[in-house]
Structure formats: structure tokens, C-alpha cells
Motif scaffolding. Structure first.
Motif, PDB file in Angstrom:
ATOM      1  N   GLY A 147     -23.013  -0.641  30.918  1.00  0.00           N
ATOM      2  CA  GLY A 147     -23.432  -1.611  31.920  1.00  0.00           C
ATOM      3  C   GLY A 147     -22.994  -3.037  31.684  1.00  0.00           C
ATOM      4  N   THR A 148     -22.306  -3.344  30.592  1.00  0.00           N
ATOM      5  CA  THR A 148     -21.874  -4.711  30.358  1.00  0.00           C
ATOM      6  C   THR A 148     -20.363  -4.787  30.282  1.00  0.00           C
ATOM      7  N   THR A 149     -19.829  -5.968  30.600  1.00  0.00           N
ATOM      8  CA  THR A 149     -18.382  -6.142  30.626  1.00  0.00           C
ATOM      9  C   THR A 149     -17.945  -7.293  29.745  1.00  0.00           C
ATOM     10  N   ASP A 150     -18.816  -7.755  28.824  1.00  0.00           N
ATOM     11  CA  ASP A 150     -18.413  -8.837  27.937  1.00  0.00           C
ATOM     12  C   ASP A 150     -17.333  -8.333  26.984  1.00  0.00           C
ATOM     13  N   SER A 151     -16.442  -9.234  26.556  1.00  0.00           N
ATOM     14  CA  SER A 151     -15.334  -8.846  25.694  1.00  0.00           C
ATOM     15  C   SER A 151     -15.058  -9.956  24.702  1.00  0.00           C
ATOM     16  N   SER A 152     -13.993  -9.778  23.917  1.00  0.00           N
ATOM     17  CA  SER A 152     -13.647 -10.801  22.931  1.00  0.00           C
ATOM     18  C   SER A 152     -13.011 -12.013  23.589  1.00  0.00           C
ATOM     19  N   LYS A 153     -12.673 -11.913  24.871  1.00  0.00           N
ATOM     20  CA  LYS A 153     -12.052 -13.022  25.580  1.00  0.00           C
ATOM     21  C   LYS A 153     -13.011 -13.575  26.626  1.00  0.00           C
ATOM     22  N   ARG A 154     -12.762 -14.813  27.024  1.00  0.00           N
ATOM     23  CA  ARG A 154     -13.600 -15.445  28.038  1.00  0.00           C
ATOM     24  C   ARG A 154     -12.733 -15.836  29.225  1.00  0.00           C
ATOM     25  N   THR A 155     -13.215 -15.526  30.414  1.00  0.00           N
ATOM     26  CA  THR A 155     -12.473 -15.880  31.633  1.00  0.00           C
ATOM     27  C   THR A 155     -12.808 -17.287  32.102  1.00  0.00           C
ATOM     28  N   ASP A 156     -13.789 -17.920  31.433  1.00  0.00           N
ATOM     29  CA  ASP A 156     -14.278 -19.258  31.804  1.00  0.00           C
ATOM     30  C   ASP A 156     -15.061 -19.257  33.109  1.00  0.00           C
ATOM     31  N   ARG A 157     -15.452 -18.052  33.577  1.00  0.00           N
ATOM     32  CA  ARG A 157     -16.393 -18.018  34.705  1.00  0.00           C
ATOM     33  C   ARG A 157     -17.759 -18.452  34.193  1.00  0.00           C
ATOM     34  N   TYR A 158     -18.428 -19.304  34.910  1.00  0.00           N
ATOM     35  CA  TYR A 158     -19.743 -19.758  34.467  1.00  0.00           C
ATOM     36  C   TYR A 158     -20.649 -20.039  35.658  1.00  0.00           C
ATOM     37  N   HIS A 159     -21.927 -20.197  35.353  1.00  0.00           N
ATOM     38  CA  HIS A 159     -22.939 -20.504  36.358  1.00  0.00           C
ATOM     39  C   HIS A 159     -23.802 -21.641  35.832  1.00  0.00           C
ATOM     40  N   VAL A 160     -24.073 -22.620  36.668  1.00  0.00           N
ATOM     41  CA  VAL A 160     -24.975 -23.704  36.297  1.00  0.00           C
ATOM     42  C   VAL A 160     -26.363 -23.365  36.839  1.00  0.00           C
ATOM     43  N   VAL A 161     -27.328 -23.250  35.942  1.00  0.00           N
ATOM     44  CA  VAL A 161     -28.667 -22.783  36.294  1.00  0.00           C
ATOM     45  C   VAL A 161     -29.353 -23.732  37.263  1.00  0.00           C
ATOM     46  N   LYS A 162     -29.934 -23.158  38.302  1.00  0.00           N
ATOM     47  CA  LYS A 162     -30.717 -23.926  39.270  1.00  0.00           C
ATOM     48  C   LYS A 162     -32.204 -23.730  38.995  1.00  0.00           C
ATOM     49  N   GLN A 163     -32.986 -24.685  39.454  1.00  0.00           N
ATOM     50  CA  GLN A 163     -34.430 -24.618  39.249  1.00  0.00           C
ATOM     51  C   GLN A 163     -34.997 -23.310  39.780  1.00  0.00           C
ATOM     52  N   GLY A 369     -20.849 -26.673  15.504  1.00  0.00           N
ATOM     53  CA  GLY A 369     -20.151 -25.847  16.482  1.00  0.00           C
ATOM     54  C   GLY A 369     -19.457 -24.677  15.822  1.00  0.00           C
ATOM     55  N   MET A 370     -19.204 -23.629  16.596  1.00  0.00           N
ATOM     56  CA  MET A 370     -18.520 -22.440  16.097  1.00  0.00           C
ATOM     57  C   MET A 370     -17.458 -21.998  17.101  1.00  0.00           C
ATOM     58  N   TYR A 371     -16.288 -21.612  16.590  1.00  0.00           N
ATOM     59  CA  TYR A 371     -15.176 -21.163  17.433  1.00  0.00           C
ATOM     60  C   TYR A 371     -14.679 -19.819  16.923  1.00  0.00           C
ATOM     61  N   LEU A 372     -14.746 -18.801  17.777  1.00  0.00           N
ATOM     62  CA  LEU A 372     -14.309 -17.453  17.432  1.00  0.00           C
ATOM     63  C   LEU A 372     -13.015 -17.157  18.188  1.00  0.00           C
ATOM     64  N   ASN A 373     -11.922 -16.991  17.447  1.00  0.00           N
ATOM     65  CA  ASN A 373     -10.607 -16.772  18.063  1.00  0.00           C
ATOM     66  C   ASN A 373     -10.271 -17.870  19.078  1.00  0.00           C
TER      67      ASN A 373
END
Length: 389
Positions: A147-163, A369-373
Motif C-alpha cells: 500500500g505504500t509507494t515511498d522509495s529511496s528517491k524523492r519526486t519533490d511532490r509536497y503538501h502544505v498542511v492546512k488548518q 540536518g541529515m542528507y541521505l544520498n
């Protein structure tokens, strides 16, 4: 990752912050606050009155022991108004019954969690001692597979949380994305999220593996396995297992022991911090790390073995970049002064807490801070899992 590609930590002089004020079974409170720079003639009482807060609140939030001692140029956090939003509903916990031949490592791999997470959830003091038929609670934050699609790479898709949003509601807006996935890739371990925070929808998840390669130790007169284990930040059980020792009380002078690499070490012991990952900053930026507060001059230690490069800049001030043997690059900014550089071992002092760079006037702290790959990740779960507060 070369430090040139890692932006120095930025911290604007006046910015909006979100602070966790509390968590109950029904709701949690998000507090929006401002930074205020003390002017000549200001008192804590006057500042409190002008901003509609109490002196005690100001003192508590800013760790001020003497309310009569503030100085021009000092930057104070001003607590804001409180709003309520529903708490994230937590997934139900899973119970695993240990089978013959299973280890915590194998069980952790099945549920895509960590050995430490299971050990802490079940109050296991020795991770090498579990038995068939034992019932283990798998932490609710750990995914149960699929059920999840997270991977070692990031597509930079993001969401800014609303109230008023929850992780489940946010996930429903993006096909193929689950609430657990968002929590994992953003280091959310308690279901708490804040309005205005940037949350990535995918990306890598880091699990600490320790940062030291195996070394050989020659037993000296008077040595005990317990002392050797303590000195190398490992356990007697680990040494016994690696060396095929049948009786831990029988070692001899001159005997060569294989010692596993050092465990992950807290960069700053007994620091004050919370999960401020993704908080908004000026210029449309977001916080990429955690701020760990401690008295000026507190030693900062290498969390893993690796190579340290020292950098001085107008933003991060005195900053260290540690390329760890675990494949992670660690960044520490605003140091008062540097410690050891070049090749270091886990636990070596690599700097001292300060407020250099654009953190001048703020409470002494370490931006960690931490940076992975090459991808920035939230240090918060690792800090909490390793008991760094």
C-alpha cells in the motif's frame, strides 16, 4: 555529498513558527508565534503586555531563568494565539507471536520497522533475547506491508498542511499515497502535524545502522568483556556472538576480539527540541532539520564515524559537514567553536553549541540536518529513538 550542494541553515530574524503546545486523545493545540528583538529600555513585562501574553509564558518559552535579565538585540519567541484541530487517528497496533528461529532483526524487516522501535515498545533490554511464543507489540507507526509507494528517491511532490487537516485527509488528496507513507518520509512518529508545515509525499526513510566498521581489539591484563563493550559502545552479547565465545567470563590476555562498529551516538545529550521539520521560513523556504537547544559550549559529538569538514559562512556560522560511514551526510550549524576534524569516530567531539552566523542573538542551539544520498531527511525519529532528550 559535497557540502557545496548542501545549503547552509537559514534562520530569518523575524519569522513565523509553529510550536506543539499539547496533545490529548481528542485534539492537539498548534501555537503560532513570532520572534521579537529586544530594544533598549524594554522589559519582559512591557514586551509581554504589548503582545498579550504573560511574563511567565515568555520566560518559559525562551528558557529565561531571571526575568529581569534581558538585553538589547536578544531575540525572543513570542507565543501566539491557540487554535484547535483534530488529532490524527492512529492505526491499530499489531501483535506478532515469535516463531522458532526468529530474531528481532528478522521481525523488524517483516514489518519495515527497526529493532530499537520494537525493543522500546516491548521494554526489551537485551535485543538478543526473545523466545518462541513471545508476543511482541509492533509499534503502530510501523507499516504492516503493502500500500505504500515511498522509495529511496524523492519526486519533490509536497503538501502544505492546512488548518484542520489530518494525515488521512491529506493522503486522500493524492492517489497512491497513504497516511503511513507521509508519516514515514517526514519523520512523524506521533501523528501530530502543524498547519503551515511542508510535508513531502515520497522519499527515503533512514534507519540508523551505526557508523563504525569492525575493528580488532587485543585483550589487555585486567580487561573484562563488560568494560571492553562499554568502551566501544556495544554490548557483551554482540562481542560474544561475533567471536564465538562460549563463556563471557573467560577471555585471555593477548586474545584478539572483533568489535562491531559503534552505535549511533546522540550529537547533543539532554537537548531541548521538538519536531520542527518543515516549518515555514522567510522567502518561501521550509526548515530542513531540527534545532537542538542547549547551553553555549555544550559539546557536539559525531553521531557516527566518518570524515568531518569544517565550514565558516555568514548563514550557518561555524558549521561541520560529517560524511558518515553509514552513507548519511550530517550537518551541524551555528557552532561556537570547532572540535575535531578529518577522520573521526562516533562520539568524538566535533564542535560546541553556539549561535554564530545568522543565529546571532538567538538562544544557543545546534541546527542538525541529515542528507541521505543527497536528499534531505528529518532527523527527529533517529534523535528520539536513540534517547537524545
Amino acid at each position: 555529498m559535497p557540502d557545496q550542494r548542501m545549503p547552509e541553515h537559514r534562520s530569518p530574524g523575524r519569522r513565523v513558527r509553529a510550536l506543539a503546545a499539547g496533545l490529548t486523545l481528542v485534539l492537539f493545540t498548534t501555537v503560532f508565534s513570532l520572534d521579537y528583538t529586544v530594544k533598549r529600555g524594554d522589559t519582559l513585562g512591557k514586551i509581554a503586555k504589548d503582545h498579550g501574553v504573560t511574563v511567565s509564558e515568555l520566560a518559559r518559552v525562551n528558557n529565561i531563568s531571571n526575568p529581569n535579565l534581558i538585553y538589547p538585540g536578544q531575540v525572543l519567541i513570542i507565543p501566539g494565539t491557540e487554535t484547535e484541530q483534530p488529532a490524527q487517528e492512529q492505526p491499530k497496533e499489531v501483535v506478532h507471536v515469535v516463531k522458532s528461529g526468529e530474531t528481532l532483526a528478522k521481525i523488524a524487516a517483516i514489518y519495515k520497522t527497526t529493532i530499537n522501535a520494537i525493543a522500546q515498545a516491548n521494554k526489551i533490554s537485551n535485543v538478543n533475547l526473545i523466545y518462541p511464543g513471545q508476543k511482541l507489540v509492533i509499534p503502530a507507526s510501523a507499516p504492516t506491508g503493502g500500500g505504500t509507494t515511498d522509495s529511496s528517491k524523492r519526486t519533490d511532490r509536497y503538501h502544505v498542511v492546512k488548518q484542520g487537516e489530518s494525515l488521512a485527509k491529506i493522503a486522500s488528496l493524492y492517489p497512491g499515497v497513504s497516511a503511513q507513507q507521509i508519516a514515514r518520509v517526514n519523520g512523524i512518529i506521533d501523528g501530530v502535524i502543524y498547519a503551515g508545515t511542508r510535508l513531502f509525499l515520497d522519499g527515503p526513510v533512514y534507519e540508523p545502522k551505526g557508523g563504525g566498521a569492525q575493528v580488532t581489539y587485543v585483550v589487555k591484563s585486567g580487561d573484562r568483556l563488560a568494560d571492553i563493550a562499554k568502551a566501544h559502545k556495544t554490548t557483551v552479547e554482540a562481542i560474544v556472538s561475533l567471536n564465538g565465545i562460549t563463556n563471557p567470563n573467560l577471555i585471555r590476555v593477548g586474545q584478539k576480539l572483533i568489535i562491531s562498529g559503534s552505535a549511533w551516538v546522540c550529537p547533543l545529550e539532554s537537548a531541548s527540541f521538538f519536531n520542527d521539520w518543515g516549518f515555514p521560513r522567510s522567502g518561501g523556504r521550509y526548515h530542513e532539520g531540527n534545532d537542538l537547544f542547549a547551553p553555549k559550549g555544550t559539546p557536539v559529538r559525531a553521531p557516527v564515524s566518518g570524515t568531518v569538514k569544517q565550514v565558516v559562512g555568514s548563514i550557518g556560522g561555524n558549521q561541520v559537514n560529517l560524511v558518515g560511514d553509514d552513507g548519511v551526510t550530517y550537518l551541524g550549524s551555528h557552532l561556537d567553536k570547532f572540535g575535531k576534524s578529518g577522520r573521526v569516530n562516533a562520539g568524538d567531539i566535533i564542535g560546541y553549541v553556539g549561535n554564530t552566523g545568522n543565529a546571532a542573538g538567538t538562544s544557543p542551539h545546534l541546527h542538525f540536518g541529515m542528507y541521505l544520498n543527497g536528499v534531505v531527511i528529518n532527523p527527529y525519529p533517529v534523535l528520539v529513538e536513540n534517547g537524545c532528550r
